[in-house]
Scaffold this active site. Structure first.
Site: not given
Ligand code: TPP
Length: 559
Positions: A29, A50, A113, A417
């Site tokens: 894509h 990612e 997707q 955090g």
């Protein structure tokens, strides 16, 4: 007129905006952007997750004080980066997340997707999120996204571009029309405002300036140090501001050092320069920013001003123009204020007593004490190193030693955090710095485990990060919390006693060093730093010692 793809337009515009490197993982894509980047020689560092492409773009942005870019393919590529978006959002880091999505032509067909509204998911964790529906709109939307990310208060943006928009061919438009504005920081102080602050400084006996993230983000480092040095005002910082003050002889380190000053010996004027109330100011407790002190808060976000403690004067502006104005106004006045040397000496003595108190509590067992490990790391750092911290006890120990180190930036996990940000942030920082600048990640064994695959990315991209793992064979901070709240017999799901991180690094092509005694640490670090190779220095540290700031977090005093 040449015909170009949507992906080509993206790359041309990013180069026009000064982007010289991106981070991501390829997918069909998003491939039109990769193909165009190949044509235009815009390098892409490919990570192994990612999340780390996003964190790398954050690290790049935080070190360069410029836009970071993460490329995400549709669906899982996008969702894997949501943690990074949230992190950048809370830290106000300017990152462009460029996500591909399913083809517009296949909308609502249950195709691969594509069944996700990525803009809706990104909206609460970005400053702006938008989908592009025609290639001809790419320049305008992208330019708007970049301006939004870089305008103070800065932050992340998402641009979602469907596959068939990235591959659509159109005539090359005039991109000069989308020229990106840069370097506009907005107004600083009025004459009266500058005089008011200088008057407060003239009256103060124990002033301190505390630098927060917006000092480096706005490029105010030099102006801030100049003002402090002209007036003899001690400089302190939260972790993000530390790099801005370390070159100054008036560097007094992290603001946690203010804890425990005797009554009457606390600052009577605090200038919060691009610093927000919250996590790093002991919230509004007054423990670090005394309630009796006058406070001047400078921050581009008006909503942050006086959020948790009353302030005497608030300035909704970027620190750069404010400190420029203060330096200009100071030139026109006579010398101000009482002699600062007594106050400087008293604060130095207080910080020395704190260091002595930490050192006096070291008890040796068969493993390396974490405080001694972080002191050795701080001592080994070459000038202007970028230091990234991850892991919780690890960060808290490091915070006791890092103020002494010559760092150009100290990048921690920040307001989210979120354990595990370190490998990605360090990788991106290494891609952003000049050759010869060292990047050292100091992390816990739990946190490094999220992203061991990034040793492979570092090796393939030739990014020589030195990763120091303080291995206490546990998710240390959460184990301590269980012990404290429920008792030692209630520790569960917090032990990590398997495997070797140096060996994992070796298996992925990086170098690995084992450190089992304190005197082995400095030689291992020296070797790793000199090698110019990604490496893992695994230090076998004790789990039990409690860092001073962990006592503070759990409601006590540091000692
Ligand atoms: N998951 C995420 C993403 N972030 C978190 N903060 C936590 C879980 C909860 N948590 C806070 S501290 C901590 C965990 C799991 C332990 C960190 O362990 P390690 O990285 O080994 O560092 P250490 O505390 O031992 O120095």
């Amino acid at each position: 007129m040449p015909r170009v793809s949507g992906g080509d337009l993206v790359v041309r515009l990013l180069q026009q905006a000064g982007v010289d490197r991106m981070f991501g993982i390829n997918g069909a894509h998003i491939d039109a952007v990769y193909q165009a980047a190949l044509d235009h020689r815009l390098p892409i560092v490919d990570t192994r997750h990612e999340m780390n492409a996003g964190h790398a773009a954050e690290g790049y942005a935080r070190v360069r004080n410029a836009l970071g870019v993460a490329l995400l393919t549709a669906g899982g590529g996008f969702t894997n980066a949501v943690t990074s978006m949230a992190n950048a959002h809370l830290d106000r880091t300017p990152v462009l997340y460029l996500a591909a999505s399913g083809p517009l032509a296949d909308d609502q067909t249950n195709t691969l997707q594509a069944g996700l509204d990525q803009v809706a998911i990104a909206t609460p964790v970005t400053k702006w999120a938008h989908r592009v529906t025609r290639a001809s709109l790419i320049p305008r939307v992208l330019a708007r996204a970049i301006r939004t990310a870089l305008a103070a208060p800065r932050g992340p943006v998402l641009v979602d571009i469907p596959w068939d928009v990235l591959t659509e061919q159109i005539d090359l438009p005039d991109l000069a029309a989308e020229l990106l504005r840069g370097g506009d920081h907005g107004p600083g102080l009025s004459h009266a405002g500058a005089e008011q602050i200088l008057d407060l400084l003239a009256q103060a006996r124990r002033p301190v300036i505390i630098a927060g993230s917006e000092v480096p983000r706005s490029g105010a480092d030099d102006e801030l140090r100049t003002l402090a040095e002209r007036l003899g005002i001690p400089l302190m910082a939260d972790y993000e501001g530390l790099g801005a003050i370390t070159p100054s002889p008036l560097n007094f380190g992290l603001l946690q050092g203010l804890h425990g000053l005797p009554p009457g010996g606390e600052p009577d004027l605090v200038i919060m320069a691009g610093l927000r109330f919250g996590l790093t100011t002991a919230h509004g407790s007054g423990v670090l920013i005394p309630r009796a002190a006058r406070v001047v808060q400078i921050d581009p976000s008006a909503g942050e001003l006086g959020l948790l403690q009353p302030v005497s004067l608030s300035v909704a502006a970027d620190p750069l123009p404010v400190f420029q104005d203060l330096n200009r106004a100071l030139t026109l006045r006579q010398a101000v204020g009482p002699d600062p040397t007594g106050w400087q000496a008293a604060l130095r003595a207080h910080l020395r007593r704190r260091r002595e108190a930490v050192a006096s509590q070291v008890v040796h067992d068969e493993r390396v004490h974490p405080y001694e490990a972080v002191c050795a790391i701080a001592a080994a750092l070459p000038d202007r190193s970028v230091v990234v911290a991850d892991g919780a006890l690890t960060y808290l120990w490091l915070s006791e030693a890092i103020s002494e180190a010559p760092v150009s930036a100290f990048l921690c996990h920040g307001y989210l955090g979120s354990m595990g940000v370190g490998m990605g942030v360090a990788l991106g920082a290494r891609a952003a710095v000049a050759p010869g600048t060292n990047v050292v990640l100091v992390t816990g064994d739990g946190s490094v485990g999220y992203s061991l695959g990034e040793f492979d990315s570092m090796v393939r991209a030739g990014l020589a990060v030195v990763v120091v793992v303080l291995n206490n064979r546990a998710w240390g901070a959460t184990l301590h919390a269980q012990e404290l709240m429920h008792g030692k017999d209630r520790v569960v799901n917090n032990r990590l006693e398997n495997g070797s991180y140096a060996a994992a690094a070796l298996a992925l092509g990086a170098d690995g060093y084992q450190v089992r005694a304190l005197d082995e640490l400095a030689p291992a670090l020296a070797k790793a730093l000199l090698s110019g190779r990604p490496s893992c220095v695994e230090v076998h540290v004790s789990l039990d010692p409690i860092p001073p700031e962990e006592r503070v977090i759990t409601g006590g005093s540091p000692f």
